[in-house]
Structures are given as structure tokens and as C-alpha cells.
Design an enzyme around this catalytic site. Structure first.
Site, PDB file in Angstrom:
ATOM      1  N   TYR A  14      21.821  -3.264  33.620  1.00 14.98           N
ATOM      2  CA  TYR A  14      20.768  -3.268  32.608  1.00 14.98           C
ATOM      3  C   TYR A  14      19.567  -4.095  33.069  1.00 14.98           C
ATOM      4  O   TYR A  14      18.423  -3.636  33.004  1.00 14.98           O
ATOM      5  CB  TYR A  14      21.317  -3.810  31.283  1.00 14.98           C
ATOM      6  CG  TYR A  14      20.273  -4.008  30.233  1.00 14.98           C
ATOM      7  CD1 TYR A  14      19.810  -2.944  29.474  1.00 14.98           C
ATOM      8  CD2 TYR A  14      19.716  -5.264  29.998  1.00 14.98           C
ATOM      9  CE1 TYR A  14      18.823  -3.117  28.504  1.00 14.98           C
ATOM     10  CE2 TYR A  14      18.743  -5.451  29.039  1.00 14.98           C
ATOM     11  CZ  TYR A  14      18.303  -4.379  28.307  1.00 14.98           C
ATOM     12  OH  TYR A  14      17.316  -4.557  27.362  1.00 14.98           O
ATOM     13  N   ASP A  38      15.730  -7.183  18.834  1.00 16.32           N
ATOM     14  CA  ASP A  38      15.002  -7.887  19.896  1.00 16.32           C
ATOM     15  C   ASP A  38      13.624  -8.291  19.395  1.00 16.32           C
ATOM     16  O   ASP A  38      12.742  -7.452  19.290  1.00 16.32           O
ATOM     17  CB  ASP A  38      14.885  -6.986  21.122  1.00 16.32           C
ATOM     18  CG  ASP A  38      14.292  -7.688  22.337  1.00 16.32           C
ATOM     19  OD1 ASP A  38      13.821  -8.838  22.212  1.00 16.32           O
ATOM     20  OD2 ASP A  38      14.284  -7.078  23.404  1.00 16.32           O
TER      21      ASP A  38
END
Length: 127
Positions: A14, A38
Site C-alpha cells: 500500500y 482519513d
């Protein structure tokens, strides 16, 4: 149950994909009904369409780079945490954000939840 080694590999991948700004490959890591928060504290995004928009509008519009800054920590219950830094241009100025992402995985190895732990305290404007 997903293995801790698979969690580690997926989380390290990732960060590498964020560094390459490879949005298509990042999205392939997620389950269709995954959530992204986020940073933690904002309204979580749900589903691959919303997550795709998040990456395309954020990562896709910046000259971001990412670097892992520590080891992945895993659990036997399908979760992991990874520390890394993201370098971005914010309001025309180079910045670095120090982040810890916590991810939960399903048995197929797809991310079902991603939470990014950072705040203004973790954003440094570079000279």
C-alpha cells in the site's frame, strides 16, 4: 483467517503504491464495501466509489510521495498498523505528514477498513 505475513505484505505494498500514486492498484487492495477514515475523526467514506473519489481527488491531484518509517505491526485477528510519511505540496508549500494507518482485512486479503491517524500536529511545513 488472513496470515500476519499477508497483512504485512499488503500494508507495505500500500505505501509503495501511494508513493507511485498508482490509484488503480491501491483500489484493488480494497473490498467493495470498505471504509476509509482519513484522518480519523472525519466522516468515514464507505464503498469503492467513494474511496476511489477520495484517492483521485487527493493523491491524484498532488505530487505526493510516501516512505515507510517503521515496521508493520499485525494482530492475529486480521488487522495491522503501519507508520509512514507522505510528502505533499499544501497551499503551494512542501510539507510532510507523519501518519499511522490502521487497516482491517477480510479472509480474502482485501482491506475492509482503513483509518489514518494524523492531525495538524503531524504536518510539518518544509523550508
Amino acid at each position: 483467517m488472513i496470515s500476519t505475513s499477508t497483512i504485512r505484505e499488503k500494508m507495505e505494498l500500500y505505501v509503495q503504491l501511494v508513493n507511485k500514486r498508482d490509484i488503480k492498484a491501491i483500489l484493488e487492495l480494497y473490498a467493495a464495501d470498505a471504509t476509509v477514515e482519513d484522518p480519523v475523526g472525519v466522516e468515514p467514506l464507505q464503498g469503492i466509489e467513494a474511496i476511489s473519489r477520495f484517492y483521485r481527488e487527493g493523491l491524484g491531484q498532488s505530487e505526493a510521495s510516501a516512505e515507510q518509517t517503521g515496521d508493520v505491526r499485525t494482530t492475529i485477528s486480521g488487522e495491522g498498523a503501519i507508520p509512514f510519511q507522505v510528502k505533499v505540496t499544501f497551499e503551494g508549500r512542501p510539507c510532510v505528514i507523519t501518519v499511522i494507518d490502521v487497516m482491517q482485512f477480510n479472509d480474502d486479503g482485501k482491506i475492509t477498513s482503513m483509518k489514518a491517524y494524523w492531525s495538524q500536529d503531524n504536518l510539518e511545513v518544509l523550508a
